[in-house]
Design a protein around this motif. Structure first.
Motif, PDB file in Angstrom:
ATOM      1  N   ASP A   1       0.825  -1.207   0.000  1.00  0.00           N
ATOM      2  CA  ASP A   1       0.000   0.000   0.000  1.00  0.00           C
ATOM      3  C   ASP A   1       0.861   1.260   0.000  1.00  0.00           C
ATOM      4  O   ASP A   1       0.595   2.233  -0.716  1.00  0.00           O
TER       5      ASP A   1
ATOM      6  N   VAL B   1      -6.181   4.353  -0.374  1.00  0.00           N
ATOM      7  CA  VAL B   1      -5.392   3.121  -0.489  1.00  0.00           C
ATOM      8  C   VAL B   1      -6.323   1.967  -0.144  1.00  0.00           C
ATOM      9  O   VAL B   1      -6.888   1.918   0.959  1.00  0.00           O
TER      10      VAL B   1
ATOM     11  N   ALA C   1      -3.607  -4.392  -4.889  1.00  0.00           N
ATOM     12  CA  ALA C   1      -3.458  -3.334  -3.890  1.00  0.00           C
ATOM     13  C   ALA C   1      -3.231  -2.040  -4.647  1.00  0.00           C
ATOM     14  O   ALA C   1      -2.242  -1.906  -5.367  1.00  0.00           O
TER      15      ALA C   1
END
Length: 537
Positions: free
Chosen positions: A39, A131, A142
């Motif tokens: 992330d 995120v 991600a």
């Protein structure tokens, strides 16, 4: 299954369970760390792309055009090349750039250029960085979404979305799991080895006896030791008391002996020495008792566990032995008396058979005057009890063999017969034996004088001798090992203590009237109540 084996299994199972829980926690933390790193990387890359001047200029230009951008022009445009280059360098899944309508200006799949993105872009246009893990046209990833601002500032004019493929995010997970697995295996192996050593140590300490068997052993030990009249003391190799029964503590005169060294129990030196050695010791004094101590070493295989001592109280046995000795002396005296009387009767019959009636009459008259046996003990006629006369006569014969003369004092006066003759002769016999021993060890003249007096239902005895006397009257009544040394408690060593015990059991006593010395011997007296019916008028 043996207790030690069960403990081993339980310990290993517990260790495995603990390690399994720890492994799960560390694995979860590792996954979370990898996701956080992905992330963070996506967000940083997205920020860098969104802040690039050429990206901001081109996105502002496309957003200002009210129409839909041409897909063919976008395919060879600067934004597509820039996004492809960043994707290649960062090994990401994608770098997507959109305008304020969500139209793809750059995308890994050129065929999707000019189309609206499949995921929401509202947060980015609102000026928020996002995120998250989402599933789009390229699969789950991600991804980080950041707004793109025009060079002059103001509201967002587009967004940059950067994503990393799930598989690439967890590329390091196998290595992490492998490290954890190695640590788990080592922890379980170490725990199993320690548990195994603890099992062996437990069995060595308990000599292979399991705890459930120990309960039975303790019950058996308590039942056996506490039900015995003898005292039992167990000592380790260092001389510390490990087991001491109530009977032993009673003989020692101490409490809480367990855990204390023998030297700290305040025992007589002879008793402490007997407990520290091995073998049997007889007639040891312990307080007012006389004990036999039997010490045996305790071994199991080649290993020594100290020693066990058995204490037997033999005070009553020795007292009974003294009475039996007195009875034996009386029986010997009666046997001598019967034999002598028979001889005299045979002599009288012989005189009659020979027709010498006058001589026979004179012989029998003399027999009536002097008694059936001539004990040759001066003053024995003053003793009014026939059994006591016989006993003193027998003692006189025994003393004569040792060169000592036994006589009865002139002040002797006893008119009533004695009922409890065993106790009287036991005490008198001990006193006479001590006196004869003391007199025999002294120079001539060697004499012992006995006085017997009646006092109501009591008898008072005094015995004097011509020995060396008693150096310490108090020590004379302290029990000690039997000795033939005349200086050891005035004779046999334990005669006076036993005599005093006989007398005190009847409410009387034995004491030293005169310890003697300076050329004359000792005088010892005894008083025994309740041995006669009392004198009558």
């Amino acid at each position: 299954m043996r207790f030690a084996t069960r403990m081993l299994v339980v310990q290993v199972a517990t260790q495995v369970a603990v390690v399994a829980v720890c492994t799960a926690v560390f694995a979860w933390l590792g996954v979370q760390q990898l996701k956080a790193e992905a992330d963070s990387s996506a967000l940083n890359i997205a920020r860098s792309v969104a802040e690039a001047p050429e990206v901001r200029d081109l996105v502002e230009t496309y957003s200002a055009d009210p129409g839909t951008p041409d897909a063919a022009g976008l395919r060879d445009g600067l934004l597509q090349r820039y996004a492809t280059d960043v994707t290649t360098r960062t090994e990401g899944l994608f770098v997507v750039i959109t305008d304020d309508h969500g139209i793809r200006l750059a995308h890994p799949d050129p065929d999707r250029l000019g189309e609206v993105v499949s995921t929401s872009f509202a947060d980015a246009l609102a000026g928020r960085e996002v995120v998250t893990w989402e599933t789009g046209t390229l699969g789950e990833s991600a991804r980080a979404k950041v707004p793109v601002y025009a060079p002059g500032g103001g509201s967002p004019v587009g967004e940059v979305s950067v994503g990393f493929e799930r598989a690439s995010v967890f590329d390091d997970l196998p290595a992490l799991i492998g490290g954890i697995a190695v640590a788990v295996a080592l922890a379980v192996a170490i725990g199993a080895v320690v548990a195994l050593f603890m099992r062996r140590r437990l069995e060595r300490l308990t000599l292979g006896v399991q705890p459930e068997e120990l309960v039975s052993l303790v019950q058996t030990q308590t039942a056996v030791l506490e039900s015995a009249d003898e005292g039992v003391v167990a000592l380790d190799d260092a001389g510390v008391v490990r087991v001491c029964t109530a009977a032993a503590e009673r003989l020692f005169g101490v409490r809480d002996a367990v855990g204390r060294p023998v030297r700290d129990l305040g025992l007589p030196p002879a008793v402490a020495a007997a407990l520290s050695g091995t073998g049997a010791s007889s007639g040891l004094p312990l307080g007012d008792r006389v004990v036999f101590i039997d010490v045996r070493p305790v071994r199991r295989g080649a290993r020594s566990f100290g020693r066990v001592a058995t204490l037997r109280d033999r005070t009553d046995v020795m007292a009974l032995s003294g009475r039996l000795d007195s009875v034996r002396a009386m029986s010997d005296a009666l046997r001598v008396q019967r034999h002598e009387n028979a001889n005299r009767l045979h002599a009288a019959v012989g005189l009659l058979d020979a027709g010498r009636a006058g001589e026979a009459r004179a012989f029998l008259a003399d027999l009536v005057d002097r008694g059936s046996v001539d004990w040759a003990v001066p003053g024995i006629d003053l003793v009014g009890d026939a059994m006591l006369q016989s006993f003193l006569g027998a003692k006189a014969l025994s003393a004569r063999e040792r060169g000592v003369v036994l006589r009865v004092a002139d002040e002797t006066f006893l008119r009533t017969p004695i009922d409890e003759v065993e106790d009287v002769v036991a005490v008198l016999g001990n006193l006479v034996d001590n006196a004869v021993t003391a007199a025999a060890a002294a120079p001539a003249p060697r004499e012992v004088e006995v006085a017997v007096l009646g006092d109501g239902d009591a008898v008072v005895l005094t015995v004097g001798d011509t020995g060396a006397g008693i150096a310490d009257p108090e020590a004379a009544f302290l029990p000690r090992e039997r000795s033939d040394d005349p200086s050891a408690v005035h004779g046999l060593g334990i005669g006076l203590p036993l005599s005093r015990e006989f007398a005190r059991r009847r409410g009387g006593d034995v004491w030293v009237v005169d310890p003697g010395g300076d050329g004359h011997g000792a005088v010892v007296a005894a008083r025994l109540p309740g041995v006669t019916r009392g004198e009558t008028e």
